[in-house]
Design a protein around this motif. Structure first.
Motif, PDB file in Angstrom:
ATOM      1  N   LYS A  91       5.754   9.163   6.208  1.00 51.98           N
ATOM      2  CA  LYS A  91       4.522   9.688   5.619  1.00 51.98           C
ATOM      3  C   LYS A  91       3.491   8.565   5.598  1.00 51.98           C
ATOM      4  N   TRP A  92       2.271   8.910   5.898  1.00 56.00           N
ATOM      5  CA  TRP A  92       1.185   7.931   5.931  1.00 56.00           C
ATOM      6  C   TRP A  92       0.215   8.223   4.807  1.00 56.00           C
ATOM      7  N   TYR A  93      -0.381   7.197   4.252  1.00 55.76           N
ATOM      8  CA  TYR A  93      -1.316   7.349   3.127  1.00 55.76           C
ATOM      9  C   TYR A  93      -2.634   6.674   3.495  1.00 55.76           C
ATOM     10  N   THR A  94      -3.684   7.493   3.508  1.00 57.19           N
ATOM     11  CA  THR A  94      -4.975   6.955   3.948  1.00 57.19           C
ATOM     12  C   THR A  94      -6.060   7.108   2.890  1.00 57.19           C
ATOM     13  N   ASP A  95      -5.648   7.514   1.691  1.00 56.35           N
ATOM     14  CA  ASP A  95      -6.650   7.765   0.649  1.00 56.35           C
ATOM     15  C   ASP A  95      -7.322   6.488   0.158  1.00 56.35           C
ATOM     16  N   ASP A  96      -6.609   5.370   0.194  1.00 55.05           N
ATOM     17  CA  ASP A  96      -7.200   4.106  -0.255  1.00 55.05           C
ATOM     18  C   ASP A  96      -6.659   3.002   0.640  1.00 55.05           C
TER      19      ASP A  96
ATOM     20  N   ASN B 228       0.799  -1.244   0.000  1.00 49.99           N
ATOM     21  CA  ASN B 228       0.000   0.000   0.000  1.00 49.99           C
ATOM     22  C   ASN B 228       0.826   1.288   0.000  1.00 49.99           C
TER      23      ASN B 228
ATOM     24  N   LYS C 172      -3.358   1.438   6.234  1.00 52.02           N
ATOM     25  CA  LYS C 172      -2.649   2.632   5.787  1.00 52.02           C
ATOM     26  C   LYS C 172      -1.370   2.310   5.021  1.00 52.02           C
TER      27      LYS C 172
END
Lengths: 515, 515
Positions: free
Chosen positions: A274-279, A58, A91
Motif C-alpha cells: 500500500k502506498w501513502y501519498t497524502d503527506d 513515512n 511516499k
C-alpha cells in the motif's frame, strides 16, 4: 602522528583535567538508582516496537510511533514536544499481504518479505523460477524471452551459510583503541551510487521482459533470519516496476540448487503493498527540557537517535534501542527533578535509513549547510550532539570522532560508571548515522561504543529485529550513562571543546540518493 | 561398580585385544580415499532433501525418497533392494497451503507451520487472538464463550529467548566417559502418555467452543527457527478437530505481549492440508551387499537410520545425514569392490519420529518380540546393528550400550581413524532411536558419538533442518568410519560379542501411541 597525539593525551593529561570537571556525585547516584531500579525502558520498548509496529519512514507505523513519542514526552513535562517537518521525503509504503511458496516439485511455504517501496504482484501469481547471473542488461538479454512469465532469482555468490553468530562483547582492553568503524569514503560512495544507477537501469530493463517478480538476497542471514532493505521508490521517478522480494538464505539456496539440477521449480506469490501519498513530508520528533540558567538556556545539548526502521521487524535494535535509551535518559532527568543550566533536547529522526535525511535537514535548517559550510548563528549554541544507533548493547565508552580535547572531559564523566563497564574513550571516527551531519558543520558530535551483542550478525535490518532481541539490562545501563552525559553537558561551565575548523571534504555519509 | 569395570577394560585390556583384531589396513586406506576424495555424499544429501522434499512418514515426500533410495541402491549393485512393508501405519499427510499473518493492529506476516496431521482451516479465516493459560478443560471452561470465533494462543512459560546457540564439538577428553543420553525411563514414558491423553481430551473439548485454530509453541526456537512436530492423527481415532499450527517464538511472544497490553490482535490464517488414504502401510527400505563366505553369508551386519522426517524442513540432519552416511558407506564398499564374508544390509526406517515403528516392527517380524522375548532363530544371525541419528556431526566414537565386551573390538576398529577425531568408546547408553528395538532383543546394537554441531540447538525437528545446515566435511568423515565398521564386522571371524541376557524391562523407547 594522530595515534601519537592520542597516546600523549591519554597518558599525560587526564589527571590534571579530571580535576577540572565538576561531577555532582549525588545526581549521578540518583540517575543510577532511577535507571537501574525504576526503569521505564521495557515499556518504552514495548510501545515503540510491538505496539507501533514497523516504522518505515513515512509509513503509518512511523507516524504512530512519532505521535506516541510526542505524547509521551509531553506527559513527562518536556517543552515544545512536537513533530517537526524536515522537508519532502516522498511516499509512504507498507505491506498488506505477503505470501510466497514453492508449489512444485512439492509444496513448501517460503519465509519472504517484499523490499520496501517495491511493487506488489497482480494478485496470486504463479510462475517457474529462473536464475539470473547478475543484475546487468547483458545477463538479462542472455536469457531473453526465457524470462517471460518467470520469477527471477538473482544469483548469489554465497553458496554456504556463514558460521552461526554468537553474541559478542568487547574485552576491556580494546576500548581505548578501537579502529574507525562504519566510515564511508567518498570514493566508495561514488562507486556505490554508480552501481546503484546501473542496477536500477537493469531492473527497468528486466521489467520489459515480462517477468512476474524478482527474488534477491539482501544480506547474510541464516536460520530463518533475513535482511530486508528497500528501494528508493519513495521518491518521484525512482519507482521500480518489478515486484521484488527477499527470502531466507535457506529457501533461496534450495531453489537455486533445484534449478541447477534442472528440476523445474514452480513458485506462487501474492504480495500486496500500500502506498501513502497524502503527506509527502518527513518528520522528526523534538522535545526540550528547557535550561534554567539565564546565561546558558539558549545553549543546547542534543540527544538523538533515528526513529525510523526497516519494515520486516519492528526496528527494536535499529534503532528502537537508541530511541528508548534517549527517551529513558530524559525521563530519568525529569523523574529526579534536575534543573539543567542549558536546554537538553531530544531529537528522534526520520529517514535515517534512506540517507540520514531527518538529521541532515535539521542541521541544514538550524545550523548550516555542510556542503558549502555557510553556518547559521545557532551553530555556536550547540554544546554537543550525542547519538545512539548501534543496537541494544550497553555503553562501553565513546568515540571521540577525533575531537581530542573532549577526551579528558568524557573520561571524567565515564568514571562514575566504570563499574558498569563504561570506560573507553577512543579517538576514532564512527559513521553511518545521524551524528555525521552535526560533525560536518563543526558541532561536537559523538556516538558511543556499544557492545555489539548480535546487532551486526542477527538483527540489523532483519526480520528478527524485534523486542525479544533487545537486552533490557544493557539498555538500563546505557540509559544511566546517557542521562549522566546529558546532565553533565548541560551543567558544565563551558560548552564542549570543538575540533579545529571542519571542512566539507570530511562530509561523507551514506546518502544513497540525493532527493 | 559398572564404572570400575569400564575403567578396568579401558586400562588393562586394549593392548592384548587390539592384537586379536585383524585390521586390513589396505582396505582402510581405500575406504578413506573413496570417502574423503571421491565422496558422493553431497549429491545423496541433495537428492534426499532438496529433491525429495520433507519426508513425513507415509507422505508423498517419504515415498519419493524411499523409491529413490531403492533405485540408487540397485544402481550400485546391491541385492534385494526393495521397499519392505512393516505393517499398518495410517494416513499420509502433507500441507498444501500455509498463510498466517497479523492483520491488526498492523499487518505483519507470521512465520508459521501447521502441526503434522492437523486439520486445515476453512479457507481464509480471520479472528481475534486469545490467550489460553493451559491446555486443560478447566482453563478452557474459564474462558467459556469468549473462545467462540477466536484463534487461541496456548500460553508458554518461556518469556524470553534462550541465548543464541553455538556450534558445539566435543573435546577429546570427554569421549570415553559420556553419560547416558536420550534414555527414556519407563516412569517418564508412562507420565508422558497420561499427559498426552489429557491434552488430547482438552483439545477435543476446545473444539466444542467454536474456536478457529490453536497456535502453540513446540520448542525453543529463535531467530526464525521453530520446532514443528505433529499429532498422531495418522492413526484411526486420533484425529484432532481444531486446526493447530506453530509460529516462531518472536511472533508468538509479540502477540502475547500485545494481548497482555489489551491491544486486540486480529489474525488471518489459510491452511490447507491433504490426507492420503490409498495405502496405510508403512515401509522401510532394505538392501544387501551379499556375503561371500559360504559359512558366514547368512549372518548379517546391519546399518540403519530413519528415512522419515518432520515436515517443516527437509529432514537434513534428522535424519537425512544418517541415511546419507549409511548409503555412502555402502557405496564406498561397492566402489572399492570389497567381498565381505557376512552380508551387509542397509535399512532405512519409516515411522521413527512417531515411535520407532519401522525398526520395531522389522525386529518383531524377523528377530522376535521384545515385549515377551520370544526370539526367532534369525536373531542369532545378526552380528551387529549400527545406527546413526544424531545430526551431521562427524563420528567421535561409539556408545557401547553397556556391551563391555565390544569395547576392545571398537577401540581397534577406531584406531585407524584417530587422526580424523574418532577415538571415543563410552560405556553409556544412548536412546530415542532405532537401535533400541535391536538392543531390546539382545542383538548388539549401537549408536555413534557424533559432534552435536547445532543439532539440538537449531535443526532438530525445525524448519531449519535443511541442506545448508549439513556439514559435508563431517559427513565424509562419518562415511569413512561407518564403511570401516561395516567391513570389519562383516570380515571378523566371530560375530560381535553379546551382552548378558537382555530382559524386557530394559525395553523402553518413546512410542508415543501404540498403534
Amino acid at each position: 602522528m594522530r595515534k601519537h597525539l592520542s597516546l600523549l593525551a591519554g597518558i599525560l593529561l587526564p589527571a590534571a583535567l579530571l580535576a577540572q570537571e565538576k561531577i555532582n556525585m549525588e545526581v549521578m547516584q540518583q540517575i543510577r538508582t532511577e535507571a537501574l531500579e525504576h526503569s521505564g525502558a521495557a515499556e518504552l520498548a514495548h510501545q515503540l516496537t510491538d505496539i507501533a509496529g514497523p516504522r518505515l519512514t513515512n509509513s503509518p507505523g512511523y507516524m504512530r510511533a512519532a505521535k506516541w513519542a510526542v505524547q509521551t514526552l509531553r506527559q513527562w513535562g518536556l517543552n515544545k514536544a512536537a513533530l517537526e517537518p524536515w522537508g519532502v521525503f516522498g511516499k509512504g509504503w507498507s505491506t498488506e499481504h505477503v505470501y510466497a511458496a514453492i508449489k512444485k516439485p512439492y509444496y513448501q511455504p517460503l519465509i519472504a518479505f517484499p523490499l520496501a517501496w517495491s511493487q506488489g504482484t497482480k494478485g496470486l501469481v504463479t510462475g517457474n523460477a529462473i536464475l539470473l547471473d547478475s543484475m546487468t542488461i547483458t545477463a538479462i538479454d542472455r536469457l531473453g524471452s526465457n524470462l517471460r512469465g518467470k520469477i527471477v532469482l538473482l544469483h548469489t555468490r554465497d553458496s554456504l551459510l556463514k558460521p552461526a553468530p554468537a553474541i559478542y562483547r568487547y574485552p576491556d582492553s580494546v576500548l581505548n583503541s578501537l579502529p574507525d568503524k562504519y566510515m564511508v569514503r567518498r570514493e566508495s560512495l561514488t562507486r556505490h551510487l554508480e552501481t546503484a544507477k546501473l542496477t536500477a537501469a537493469a531492473k527497468k530493463h528486466l521489467a520489459t521482459k515480462g517477468v512476474i517478480a524478482l527474488i534477491s538476497l539482501q544480506g547474510n542471514g541464516r536460520d530463518g533470519t533475513m535482511e530486508v532493505n528497500g528501494h528508493n521508490g519513495y521518491a518521484k521517478g525512482f519507482e521500480l516496476p518489478v515486484p521484488e522480494l527477499t527470502v531466507t538464505k535457506e529457501d533461496f539456496l534450495r531453489i537455486s540448487r533445484l534449478l541447477r539440477s534442472s528440476v523445474p521449480v514452480n513458485l506462487e506469490l501474492d504480495i500486496q503493498n500500500k502506498w501513502y501519498t497524502d503527506d509527502l513530508n518527513g518528520y522528526n520528533v523534538i522535545g526540550d527540557i528547557t535550561g534554567t540558567d539565564p546565561a546558558l538556556k539558549d545553549e543546547v545539548v542534543i540527544a538523538g537517535g533515528h526513529l525510523d526502521s526497516w519494515h520486516s521487524g519492528t526496528g527494536a535494535t535499529d534503532n528502537g534501542a537508541g530511541c528508548v535509551i534517549m527517551m529513558e535518559a530524559l525521563r530519568i532527568l525529569k523523574a529526579i527533578g534536575v534543573q539543567p543550566r542549558r536546554t537538553i533536547r531530544i531529537a528522534l529522526w526520520g529517514g535515517e535509513e534512506q540517507g540520514l535525511y531527518g538529521s541532515f535537514n535539521y542541521v541544514k535548517k538550524h545550523y548550516g549547510n555542510p556542503a558549502d559550510m555557510q553556518l547559521l548563528p545557532a551553530q555556536q549554541q550547540v554544546s554537543a550532539y550525542f547519538n545512539l544507533d548501534n543496537g541494544s548493547g550497553k555503553i562501553r565508552g565513546i568515540y571521540l570522532q577525533q575531537n581530542d580535547a573532549a577526551g579528558p572531559v568524557f573520561r571524567s564523566w565515564l568514571a562514575p560508571f566504570a563499574d558498569l563497564g563504561a570506560t573507553g574513550v577512543t579517538r576514532s571516527n564512527t559513521g553511518s548515522t545521524d551524528h555525521l551531519p552535526f560533525d560536518a558543520v563543526g558541532i561536537p558530535a559523538f556516538q558511543f561504543i556499544q557492545d555489539p551483542l548480535e546487532y551486526e550478525t542477527r538483527t540489523h535490518h532483519t526480520n528478527m529485529d524485534t523486542y525479544e532481541h533487545l537486552s533490557m539490562d544493557d539498555i538500563k545501563q546505557a540509559s544511566a550513562v546517557m542521562a549522566a552525559f546529558l546532565y553533565n553537558a548541560a551543567m558544565r561551565d563551558e560548552k564542549l571543546p570543538r575540533k579545529p575548523q571542519p571542512h566539507a571534504e570530511q562530509f561523507v555519509f551514506d546518502l544513497n540518493y540525493p532527493l
